[in-house]
Motif scaffolding. Structure first.
Motif, PDB file in Angstrom:
ATOM      1  N   GLY A   1       0.707  -1.218   0.018  1.00  0.00           N
ATOM      2  CA  GLY A   1      -0.115  -0.018  -0.321  1.00  0.00           C
ATOM      3  C   GLY A   1       0.774   1.285  -0.140  1.00  0.00           C
ATOM      4  N   GLY A   2       0.174   2.324  -0.562  1.00  0.00           N
ATOM      5  CA  GLY A   2       0.855   3.606  -0.656  1.00  0.00           C
ATOM      6  C   GLY A   2       0.288   4.784  -1.265  1.00  0.00           C
ATOM      7  N   LYS A   3       0.634   5.698  -1.509  1.00  0.00           N
ATOM      8  CA  LYS A   3       0.232   6.569  -2.206  1.00  0.00           C
ATOM      9  C   LYS A   3       0.265   6.476  -3.748  1.00  0.00           C
ATOM     10  N   TYR A   4       1.298   5.634  -3.920  1.00  0.00           N
ATOM     11  CA  TYR A   4       1.475   4.823  -5.274  1.00  0.00           C
ATOM     12  C   TYR A   4       1.710   3.597  -4.741  1.00  0.00           C
ATOM     13  N   ARG A   5       0.765   2.618  -5.002  1.00  0.00           N
ATOM     14  CA  ARG A   5       0.871   1.153  -4.541  1.00  0.00           C
ATOM     15  C   ARG A   5       1.884   0.489  -5.316  1.00  0.00           C
ATOM     16  N   GLY A   6       2.703  -0.515  -4.985  1.00  0.00           N
ATOM     17  CA  GLY A   6       3.504  -1.424  -5.692  1.00  0.00           C
ATOM     18  C   GLY A   6       2.666  -2.389  -6.712  1.00  0.00           C
ATOM     19  N   GLY A   7       3.308  -2.713  -7.886  1.00  0.00           N
ATOM     20  CA  GLY A   7       2.715  -3.470  -8.745  1.00  0.00           C
ATOM     21  C   GLY A   7       2.420  -4.974  -8.331  1.00  0.00           C
ATOM     22  N   CYS A   8       1.288  -5.285  -8.783  1.00  0.00           N
ATOM     23  CA  CYS A   8       0.747  -6.556  -8.381  1.00  0.00           C
ATOM     24  C   CYS A   8       1.650  -7.661  -9.115  1.00  0.00           C
ATOM     25  N   GLY A   9       1.514  -8.747  -8.144  1.00  0.00           N
ATOM     26  CA  GLY A   9       2.109 -10.146  -8.610  1.00  0.00           C
ATOM     27  C   GLY A   9       0.807 -11.140  -9.213  1.00  0.00           C
ATOM     28  N   PHE A  10       1.146 -12.083  -9.330  1.00  0.00           N
ATOM     29  CA  PHE A  10       0.094 -13.077  -9.973  1.00  0.00           C
ATOM     30  C   PHE A  10       0.206 -14.331  -9.465  1.00  0.00           C
ATOM     31  N   THR A  11      -0.896 -15.414  -9.534  1.00  0.00           N
ATOM     32  CA  THR A  11      -0.750 -16.417  -8.947  1.00  0.00           C
ATOM     33  C   THR A  11      -1.162 -17.489 -10.288  1.00  0.00           C
ATOM     34  N   SER A  12      -0.486 -18.430 -10.379  1.00  0.00           N
ATOM     35  CA  SER A  12      -1.008 -19.667 -11.076  1.00  0.00           C
ATOM     36  C   SER A  12      -1.612 -20.678 -10.570  1.00  0.00           C
ATOM     37  N   THR A  13      -2.743 -21.337 -11.033  1.00  0.00           N
ATOM     38  CA  THR A  13      -3.140 -22.501 -10.355  1.00  0.00           C
ATOM     39  C   THR A  13      -3.186 -23.549 -11.522  1.00  0.00           C
ATOM     40  N   TRP A  14      -2.426 -24.586 -10.917  1.00  0.00           N
ATOM     41  CA  TRP A  14      -2.538 -25.943 -11.907  1.00  0.00           C
ATOM     42  C   TRP A  14      -3.126 -26.882 -11.822  1.00  0.00           C
ATOM     43  N   LEU A  15      -3.374 -27.640 -12.681  1.00  0.00           N
ATOM     44  CA  LEU A  15      -4.186 -28.940 -12.616  1.00  0.00           C
ATOM     45  C   LEU A  15      -2.954 -29.995 -12.981  1.00  0.00           C
ATOM     46  N   VAL A  16      -2.555 -30.813 -12.120  1.00  0.00           N
ATOM     47  CA  VAL A  16      -1.465 -31.920 -12.627  1.00  0.00           C
ATOM     48  C   VAL A  16      -2.137 -32.833 -13.216  1.00  0.00           C
ATOM     49  N   HIS A  17      -1.510 -33.121 -14.504  1.00  0.00           N
ATOM     50  CA  HIS A  17      -2.211 -33.701 -15.585  1.00  0.00           C
ATOM     51  C   HIS A  17      -1.212 -34.731 -16.440  1.00  0.00           C
ATOM     52  N   ASN A  18      -1.753 -36.081 -16.558  1.00  0.00           N
ATOM     53  CA  ASN A  18      -1.079 -36.971 -17.411  1.00  0.00           C
ATOM     54  C   ASN A  18       0.161 -37.231 -16.873  1.00  0.00           C
ATOM     55  N   THR A  19       0.126 -37.682 -15.641  1.00  0.00           N
ATOM     56  CA  THR A  19       1.676 -38.115 -15.000  1.00  0.00           C
ATOM     57  C   THR A  19       1.196 -38.819 -13.830  1.00  0.00           C
ATOM     58  N   ARG A  20       2.099 -39.860 -13.349  1.00  0.00           N
ATOM     59  CA  ARG A  20       1.912 -40.618 -12.004  1.00  0.00           C
ATOM     60  C   ARG A  20       2.665 -40.059 -10.961  1.00  0.00           C
ATOM     61  N   GLU A  21       3.888 -39.017 -11.376  1.00  0.00           N
ATOM     62  CA  GLU A  21       4.792 -38.861 -10.468  1.00  0.00           C
ATOM     63  C   GLU A  21       5.274 -37.396 -10.646  1.00  0.00           C
ATOM     64  N   LEU A  22       4.932 -36.536 -10.238  1.00  0.00           N
ATOM     65  CA  LEU A  22       5.343 -34.926 -10.277  1.00  0.00           C
ATOM     66  C   LEU A  22       5.781 -34.457  -8.975  1.00  0.00           C
ATOM     67  N   THR A  23       7.399 -34.133  -9.058  1.00  0.00           N
ATOM     68  CA  THR A  23       7.874 -33.498  -7.693  1.00  0.00           C
ATOM     69  C   THR A  23       7.695 -32.166  -7.910  1.00  0.00           C
ATOM     70  N   LEU A  24       7.325 -31.290  -7.163  1.00  0.00           N
ATOM     71  CA  LEU A  24       7.314 -29.796  -7.192  1.00  0.00           C
ATOM     72  C   LEU A  24       8.038 -29.326  -5.989  1.00  0.00           C
TER      73      LEU A  24
ATOM     74  N   ALA B   1       5.787 -34.789  -0.946  1.00  0.00           N
ATOM     75  CA  ALA B   1       5.810 -36.079  -1.784  1.00  0.00           C
ATOM     76  C   ALA B   1       5.204 -35.588  -3.076  1.00  0.00           C
ATOM     77  N   PRO B   2       5.518 -36.417  -3.987  1.00  0.00           N
ATOM     78  CA  PRO B   2       5.198 -36.074  -5.644  1.00  0.00           C
ATOM     79  C   PRO B   2       3.736 -36.238  -5.784  1.00  0.00           C
ATOM     80  N   PHE B   3       3.239 -35.428  -6.828  1.00  0.00           N
ATOM     81  CA  PHE B   3       1.839 -35.230  -7.241  1.00  0.00           C
ATOM     82  C   PHE B   3       1.649 -36.236  -8.173  1.00  0.00           C
ATOM     83  N   LYS B   4       0.238 -36.256  -8.672  1.00  0.00           N
ATOM     84  CA  LYS B   4      -0.174 -37.086  -9.574  1.00  0.00           C
ATOM     85  C   LYS B   4      -1.289 -36.536 -10.374  1.00  0.00           C
ATOM     86  N   ASP B   5      -1.746 -37.350 -11.202  1.00  0.00           N
ATOM     87  CA  ASP B   5      -2.921 -36.693 -12.265  1.00  0.00           C
ATOM     88  C   ASP B   5      -4.018 -36.628 -11.573  1.00  0.00           C
ATOM     89  N   GLY B   6      -4.548 -35.153 -11.656  1.00  0.00           N
ATOM     90  CA  GLY B   6      -5.672 -34.884 -10.748  1.00  0.00           C
ATOM     91  C   GLY B   6      -5.797 -33.874  -9.887  1.00  0.00           C
TER      92      GLY B   6
END
Lengths: 743, 169
Positions: free
Chosen positions: A492-515, A592-597
């Protein structure tokens, strides 16, 4: 210039001596070529710069890496025989000076004799103690010979998306020693006769999760270097070797003078101080070795001195030691951070080269994270501390611009930009590993005349581009459910900082994904505000939902989460995907790794604010709400701005000037009531410190600063009026069984 | 030499210049008379005596107070509202008022929809002008970390050495 020395090492040392003796690069007191024929001189410089740019653009098309192709994670530069940068392309200019260190290291270490420096040789390095920032920053250089004389070097750098470390990617957050960071190439001759050695490529193939990125980047860099070399040789044919030798040195001396002149033009001499902090929370995370404390707080006090001749000194005295974590940084990385900041913030026109660096001085206390005295330590996520530090440096410079009246240059600074990396089974069925580079477009700090840039800037890549979602989806087994501006992510401020963004992902087509994620501060703000502006919020929490049943919900037409929402206590994925298993993680995400879905969310930082928020233009807040950059709640609570009720007839929002004025009056009264004399607060805090009533991580941080710096110790004890021998008892360092920094 | 009308600079400082015009100023060669024009603009809105020597932050300037005696001791940091923080060689923050947000609830007041800091590890120090209640600086620091003295200019070196004029006394 003096008589030509015989060896490269002699040339290098001669140049250093001449600089020390005369104050001028290579002892060049007059810019005689420039004075004699400015057009010819400038034309040569422009051509040298153009051929670096052309080399880089060509190389990008050879690379297979979306980091290089999409986001521009590469740079090409031309060097003197002694390794000083003459001209550079756009791109990740941080590495122009790190490559300079790499070349000088080879010269100092007798490479002329063994392994020899010959026409057609290719040398590579990604060892930060030799000259780079972190292991993924792989530098290639080739010597340029003209009629048997080594007349310069062409260099190229790509940030590799996969390094073969203990976790996938390159910013290996789990690395605590260098041995976990992956494949190191230590100033190695990797090619002969203009071709990469087959045995080197075999080593790459067998030690990396995704060798296609590294190997094609190698080919891209070698092609760029050779392209630059051939173009330079053609230019030397035009200008003559004698002219070229002199001109490249005049360019650097002119760059040095230009930097000093720019300081005198834009700043005010004096002493500038600032601080920034970073919280590292890894207690209980899988894969962590018990080498040092798992939770750490780093403090970075910085002092910028602008001297009468325009030279700047940036001093890190008072910061803490290196540690058994991946956030240490070598002097090469610190130099690089300074260089890339200067090229954008001050030295952005005319002769951008190592001359600017020569007009500055970094003071990096030995044994601290800025200059480790143990080369076994890891540097894989050195950006975690480097970025907040150079964001602070920008605020220090900005104070100088402000004082001088150049308010349009005042900038609250670059932000820390978290990284997500991944590996496992790809959507195509094979093994893969990758760093996701959409982080190259965070929010920026505010300016003194306007809000910061939204989702558009990082300091380390001036071209700042998040890349297309579809390109990233081709490279990883995840699909985007959303990529959304994060409301209220700018300070916050007289002039605010620039905004960041958020990505929302669906893990897809894998049995094992380490993030795995890194470079986001936990528990403390790492992107401060300025002149009354607030720091940007942290992005320390990650939300994952396992077994989210997105497919099932989609079939039923139920709503899906596309962002985190605006409730920090309960995110949208938690609310909407209540049938799944929710996982919340503070600090680096290692689990722990993720998987499809499964569903995973990752946020990128916004920037700090500028000026008193109660002075923010009310209608600017209304537009923010209208466009999703801020919430009504934030505008009211922080800026005292009340909006008129939302109308169903039209989307546009409008500020209620009368109610805003009333609310701001009340908020100023609250300020008057709740703020008390600083001296009173200092007296009370002193008692608290004497009781040792602060968190163990804070005690440890301050004790370490005291241990490293008598100046810090004096100022700390003096400020709080503490006894001359005061240190905190029991600094919680009970888990540091290994070697301690600075001993 | 590049120069801009005072009106343009007034708008620029007030954030009212259209972005394309501000961007043009950023991208052009800098105007050599900026510093003194800035001082004129700041001076014309000051309704108290004394000569502004140097701005050091939003609302804050080093001012040469009128009067007799040692010139250096009459150089003080002053808020736009006229509140005096003392000699510029001392940190003005020590003469300010401060509100320290060091509880989860008080931090959440200014981070209602996002992640604030953990008050065990970091506090927010809001330095407020005792005269007009303007928020002059926000420090985010761990408890026990000393207050920062942001800027100590070399006034003499700046005026004589860089601007080529004597420092007013």
């Amino acid at each position: 210039m003096t008589d030509a020395p015989v060896t490269l090492r002699e040339k290098l040392r001669g140049n250093d001596r001449l600089l020390a003796e005369t104050g001028h690069y290579a002892g060049i007191r007059d810019l005689r070529l420039r004075e004699k024929d400015a057009l010819k001189y400038e034309t040569l410089h422009t051509k040298l710069r153009a051929l670096c740019v052309a080399g880089r653009e060509m190389a990008r098309r050879i690379s297979a890496s979306p980091g290089v192709r999409e986001v521009g994670e590469s740079v090409v530069a031309l060097y003197t025989p002694e390794g000083d940068a003459v001209a550079l392309s756009n791109g990740i200019m941080v590495h122009v000076h790190t490559a300079s260190r790499f070349i000088k290291w080879m010269i100092e270490n007798g490479y002329e004799d063994d392994p020899g420096i010959n026409p057609g040789d290719i040398f590579a390095n990604n060892d930060a103690f030799i000259g780079t920032v972190q292991a993924p920053d792989v530098i290639d250089v080739v010597p340029i010979f003209y009629e048997g004389e080594l007349i310069g070097w062409a260099g190229a750098v790509c940030h590799e998306l996969e390094c073969g470390g203990i976790t996938p990617g390159g910013d290996v957050a789990l690395a605590q020693e260098r041995y976990g960071e992956g494949l190191f190439v230590c100033a190695e001759k990797v090619g002969l006769n203009d071709a990469l050695r087959r045995d080197y490529l075999i080593r790459c193939e067998r030690n990396l999760r995704m060798p296609i990125y590294w190997i094609l980047d190698e080919k891209a860099k070698v092609a760029a270097c050779q392209d630059v070399r051939e173009s330079v040789l053609a230019l030397i044919e035009e200008t003559g070797a004698e002219y070229y030798r002199r001109a490249i040195r005049e360019f650097i001396e002119e760059g040095r003078r230009a930097q000093l002149a720019r300081m005198r033009q834009l700043t005010v001499p004096g002493r500038y101080r600032g601080n920034t902090f970073y919280g590292h929370v890894t207690r209980g995370k899988p894969g962590l070795q018990p080498l040092g404390p798992p939770d750490l707080l780093y403090g970075m006090p910085m002092e910028l001195t602008v001297k009468g001749d325009g030279k700047m000194l940036l001093d890190f005295e008072g910061t803490q030691g290196w540690g058994w974590h991946s956030m240490n940084c070598t002097p090469a990385g610190m130099d690089g951070g300074m260089f890339v900041t200067l090229t954008q913030h001050m030295n952005y026109e005319g002769l951008v080269n190592d001359g600017a660096w020569l007009a500055t001085e970094l003071i990096l206390p030995r044994g601290t994270w800025t200059n480790p005295d143990n080369e076994k330590c890891a540097t894989a996520t050195s950006w975690a501390l480097l970025l907040p530090a150079y964001g602070c440096f920008q605020r220090l410079l900005s104070r100088a611009f402000f004082a001088r009246g150049f308010r349009e240059e005042v900038f609250v600074g670059q932000v820390n930009s978290p990284m997500i990396e991944m590996g496992g089974e790809s959507q195509y069925g094979g093994r893969f590993g990758m760093a996701h580079f959409e982080c190259a477009a965070a929010g920026s700090g505010a300016m003194a005349i306007r809000d910061g840039l939204d989702t558009a800037y990082v300091g380390w890549n001036p071209e700042s581009d998040m890349g297309n979602m579809e390109i990233w989806e081709q490279s990883m087994p995840m699909l985007y459910l959303g990529r959304a501006i994060t409301p209220d992510s700018g300070g916050g401020g007289k002039y605010r900082g620039g905004c960041g963004f958020t990505s929302t992902w669906l893990v897809h087509n894998t049995r094992e994904l380490t993030l795995i994620t890194s470079e986001h501060s936990a528990r403390v703000f790492d992107n401060a505000g300025m002149c009354g502006g607030y720091p940007a919020p942290t992005v320390q929490w990650h939300t994952a939902v396992r077994g989210a049943d997105i497919g099932g919900r989609a079939k039923k037409g139920l709503p899906l989460p596309h962002s985190l929402g605006t409730d920090p206590l309960r995110t949208l994925p938690e609310t909407l995907l209540a049938g799944g298993t929710v996982e919340k993680c503070e600090g680096p995400f290692i689990t722990a790794p993720f998987k499809d879905g499964d569903v995973f969310c990752h946020s990128y930082n916004g920037g700090g604010g500028y000026g008193d928020p109660l002075e923010r233009e009310p209608q600017a807040a209304a537009k923010d709400v209208e466009n999703g950059y801020a919430t009504e709640e934030f505008c009211r609570a922080v800026c005292g701005i009340v909006l008129k009720k939302e109308s169903r007839a039209r989307a546009a929002r409008e500020a209620d000037e009368k109610k805003t004025k009333e609310l701001r009056g009340e908020m100023r009264e609250v300020r008057r009531k709740k703020a008390r004399p600083v001296k009173e607060w200092v007296r009370e805090e002193r008692e608290r410190l004497l009781r040792g009533d602060v968190a163990p991580e804070v005690r440890r941080m301050i004790n370490e600063s005291i241990r490293f710096s008598a100046k810090f110790a004096d100022e700390f004890r003096g400020f709080w009026n503490l006894p001359d021998d005061f240190v905190f008892a029991g600094d919680g360092d009970d888990n540091n069984s290994g070697e301690r920094p600075g001993q | 030499m590049k120069t801009y009308p005072a009106e343009t600079l007034r708008d620029l400082f007030a954030g009212k210049l259209p972005w394309n015009a501000a961007k043009e100023i950023m991208s052009s060669y800098k105007d050599g008379d900026r510093f003194f024009k800035q001082l004129e603009i700041l001076q014309e809105r000051a309704d108290w005596g004394g000569k502004i020597l140097l701005p050091v932050g939003e609302h804050l300037c080093i001012v040469q107070k009128d009067g007799a005696g040692d010139a250096d001791s009459r150089r003080v940091v002053r808020c736009d509202c006229g509140f005096e923080f003392g000699n510029y060689r001392q940190n003005w923050k020590l003469a300010a008022n401060v509100r320290v947000r060091n509880t989860a609830a008080s931090v959440a007041e200014v981070y209602p929809t996002s992640c604030g800091c953990d008050p065990e590890w970091m506090e927010l120090r809001e330095f407020v002008c005792p005269g007009c209640a303007a928020l002059l600086e926000v420090e985010a620091a761990p408890p026990g970390w000393p207050v920062v003295f942001d800027f100590l200019p070399d006034l003499e070196g700046f005026y004589r050495g860089w601007l080529g004029v004597p420092l007013p006394d």
